[in-house]
Motif scaffolding. Structure first.
Motif, short mmCIF file in Angstrom:
data_model
loop_
_atom_site.label_atom_id
_atom_site.label_comp_id
_atom_site.label_asym_id
_atom_site.label_seq_id
_atom_site.Cartn_x
_atom_site.Cartn_y
_atom_site.Cartn_z
N VAL A 82 34.36 38.44 42.84
CA VAL A 82 34.02 37.28 43.68
C VAL A 82 34.82 37.31 44.97
O VAL A 82 34.28 37.09 46.06
CB VAL A 82 34.28 35.97 42.91
N ALA A 83 36.12 37.61 44.88
CA ALA A 83 36.97 37.63 46.06
C ALA A 83 36.56 38.72 47.04
O ALA A 83 36.64 38.53 48.26
CB ALA A 83 38.42 37.81 45.66
N GLY A 84 36.12 39.85 46.52
CA GLY A 84 35.66 40.92 47.39
C GLY A 84 34.43 40.53 48.19
O GLY A 84 34.21 41.03 49.29
N ALA A 85 33.65 39.60 47.65
CA ALA A 85 32.46 39.12 48.35
C ALA A 85 32.80 38.00 49.31
O ALA A 85 32.26 37.93 50.43
CB ALA A 85 31.41 38.65 47.34
N CYS A 86 33.69 37.09 48.91
CA CYS A 86 34.03 35.94 49.75
C CYS A 86 35.33 35.32 49.27
O CYS A 86 35.38 34.76 48.17
CB CYS A 86 32.91 34.90 49.72
N GLY A 87 36.36 35.41 50.08
CA GLY A 87 37.66 34.86 49.71
C GLY A 87 37.62 33.36 49.52
O GLY A 87 38.27 32.83 48.61
N SER A 88 36.87 32.65 50.36
CA SER A 88 36.80 31.19 50.25
C SER A 88 36.22 30.77 48.91
O SER A 88 36.70 29.82 48.27
CB SER A 88 35.94 30.62 51.38
N THR A 89 35.18 31.47 48.47
CA THR A 89 34.55 31.14 47.19
C THR A 89 35.51 31.39 46.03
O THR A 89 35.63 30.57 45.11
CB THR A 89 33.28 31.97 47.00
N ALA A 90 36.23 32.50 46.07
CA ALA A 90 37.19 32.81 45.01
C ALA A 90 38.32 31.80 44.98
O ALA A 90 38.80 31.42 43.92
CB ALA A 90 37.74 34.22 45.21
N SER A 91 38.74 31.33 46.15
CA SER A 91 39.82 30.34 46.20
C SER A 91 39.40 29.03 45.55
O SER A 91 40.15 28.45 44.76
CB SER A 91 40.22 30.09 47.66
N ILE A 162 45.89 20.40 48.41
CA ILE A 162 45.18 20.41 47.12
C ILE A 162 43.80 21.01 47.31
O ILE A 162 42.91 20.40 47.89
CB ILE A 162 45.09 18.99 46.54
N SER A 163 43.64 22.25 46.83
CA SER A 163 42.35 22.92 46.94
C SER A 163 41.29 22.14 46.16
O SER A 163 41.54 21.71 45.03
CB SER A 163 42.45 24.35 46.38
N ASP A 244 51.27 30.42 35.23
CA ASP A 244 51.31 31.80 34.72
C ASP A 244 49.91 32.42 34.80
O ASP A 244 49.75 33.57 35.21
CB ASP A 244 51.81 31.83 33.28
N ASN A 245 48.91 31.66 34.36
CA ASN A 245 47.53 32.13 34.47
C ASN A 245 47.11 32.28 35.92
O ASN A 245 46.52 33.28 36.33
CB ASN A 245 46.57 31.14 33.79
N GLY A 246 47.42 31.24 36.70
CA GLY A 246 46.94 31.19 38.08
C GLY A 246 47.48 32.30 38.94
O GLY A 246 46.79 32.79 39.85
N ARG A 247 48.70 32.74 38.66
CA ARG A 247 49.26 33.81 39.48
C ARG A 247 48.55 35.13 39.24
O ARG A 247 48.44 35.96 40.15
CB ARG A 247 50.77 33.91 39.22
N ILE A 248 48.06 35.33 38.04
CA ILE A 248 47.25 36.53 37.79
C ILE A 248 45.92 36.41 38.53
O ILE A 248 45.38 37.41 39.04
CB ILE A 248 47.04 36.73 36.28
N GLU A 249 45.40 35.20 38.62
CA GLU A 249 44.14 35.01 39.35
C GLU A 249 44.33 35.16 40.86
O GLU A 249 43.43 35.62 41.57
CB GLU A 249 43.53 33.66 38.98
N VAL A 250 45.52 34.82 41.37
CA VAL A 250 45.83 35.13 42.76
C VAL A 250 45.86 36.65 42.94
O VAL A 250 45.32 37.18 43.91
CB VAL A 250 47.18 34.51 43.19
N ALA A 251 46.47 37.34 42.00
CA ALA A 251 46.48 38.81 42.06
C ALA A 251 45.06 39.36 42.07
O ALA A 251 44.75 40.31 42.81
CB ALA A 251 47.28 39.38 40.89
N ALA A 252 44.19 38.78 41.26
CA ALA A 252 42.80 39.22 41.23
C ALA A 252 42.12 39.03 42.57
O ALA A 252 41.37 39.91 43.04
CB ALA A 252 42.04 38.46 40.14
N GLN A 253 42.38 37.88 43.21
CA GLN A 253 41.81 37.66 44.54
C GLN A 253 42.31 38.71 45.52
O GLN A 253 41.53 39.24 46.33
CB GLN A 253 42.18 36.26 45.04
#
Length: 387
Positions: A82-91, A162-163, A244-253
């Protein structure tokens, strides 16, 4: 590609199929909107609806709550697509995950049944309200208060950055319920959209991720007793597990955007001919490409190890904070270097909005700041090493 060359060999056949379908959907329906989303700063409602259809809005949740039930490595892969397609959407997507993870980790059975299936289908968008003007890297210093009343709780304070905050259907808000207990006096609350006394300001005018809006929110709300998420005083523990979960998802982005920048640079180097020679045939350019590849693979392996530990913690209990912080720090800093190199390789064209690497550079910059800055990750990592 043989298994030894496949960085995603650990995924099941079903997970591979899910990711392949997601790649096609993102390429056809999300990536084409990325540049216009950035120019207009319009929130990614349409893209999130597409992800809801694809099963991504609940990919982090168990099947018991209508979620995808995929493994942590598969989720890492899916978010990176998702992030590779659109960073805003992944965020916006991963901010939603922070809210639903809060309910999954800290909520009662009734709260999980009420909110998680709606969140998984895309019917209800979530937001995670932790950060305050004086309590970003140190949430224990938050000023937002929740006081017991005859009918439930009175929630008063403000949150910033706050996203999804101004567009979400529900927010998980963290507040102090017992100031004398420090971080053990922090609790969490579910705040539905439309609650009287909730007010969101206009979206912040950000450098990047312009379609994934962040808001300042003000709170002066009366809440029922069942708005308390799980048990009183357990909010800080829930938030730390969620992060802890979210930081891995930041890494994924970071992985997704870095790969998009790297692929764009490689394609440009093959096509761009100067003096009768393609850029890709020049030694200096090849070294730049090699450095990008090394940085990407290193970040990928760190992130996959963190995802593996996340999966083990889900099955057997325990924390994976060190691996999560390493993944977030390593991937965010590597992605910044990769995107900058990709822009440099494009020359002057990379500095224009006609090429995606300009947008990717802006979108990636926040990754070294939110969900714990690079400096905070170094404190967490060194603290673990010295313990």
């Amino acid at each position: 590609m043989t298994q030894i060359d496949d960085p995603w060999h650990m995924l099941s056949g079903e997970e591979r199929m899910f990711c392949e379908v997601l790649e096609r959907i993102c390429a056809d329906r999300i990536a084409p909107l990325a540049a216009e989303t950035d120019e207009s700063s319009r929130f990614v409602h349409e893209q999130l609806a597409t992800l809801g259809e694809a099963g991504m809005m609940g990919a982090n949740l168990p099947e018991a709550y209508e979620g995808g039930g995929i493994s942590a490595p598969a989720l890492l892969r899916a978010v990176s697509i998702v992030a590779g397609a659109c960073g805003s959407t992944a965020s916006a997507l991963t901010a939603h995950y922070l809210a639903t993870d809060s309910i999954l980790i800290g909520g009662t059975d009734g709260q999980k049944q009420e909110w998680l299936p709606k969140a998984a289908s895309g019917e209800a968008l979530g937001a995670f309200a932790l950060t305050e003007p004086t309590a970003g890297s140190d949430p224990a210093d938050m000023k937002t208060r929740a006081r017991r009343t005859e009918k439930g709780w009175h929630l008063k304070g403000s949150k910033c950055f706050i996203s999804n905050g101004g567009v979400a259907d529900f927010l998980v808000v963290y507040a102090v319920t017992d100031p004398d207990k420090g971080h053990r006096g922090i609790s969490a609350f579910i705040l539905p959209r439309g609650t009287p006394g909730f007010e969101a300001g206009p979206p912040e005018r950000t450098m990047g991720l312009r379609g994934g809006h962040v808001f300042t929110i003000n709170l002066d709300c009366e809440l029922p007793a069942n708005a308390l998420l799980g048990e009183e005083g357990k909010g800080f523990r829930t938030a730390m597990q969620v992060l802890d979960n979210g930081r891995i998802e930041v890494a994924a982005q970071c992985l997704g955007m870095a790969k998009a920048a790297m692929d764009a640079a490689i394609g440009y180097a093959k096509e761009r001919v100067i003096g009768g020679i393609a850029l890709s045939e020049r030694q200096g350019i090849r070294w730049m490409i090699a450095d990008m590849g090394l940085a990407y693979r290193s970040a990928l392996l760190l992130s996959q190890e963190a995802a593996r530990q996340r999966g083990l913690a889900h099955e057997h209990g325990g924390r994976f904070s060190l691996a999560s912080s390493m993944a977030k720090l390593g991937a965010s800093e590597a992605a910044g270097k990769i995107a900058d190199t990709a822009l440099q390789l494009h020359g002057g064209y990379g500095y224009t909005r006609d090429f995606p690497v300009e947008r990717i550079n802006r979108d990636l910059r926040i990754m070294r700041i939110y969900e714990g800055s690079s400096e905070i990750q170094r404190i967490i990592i060194s603290g673990n090493m010295l313990a």
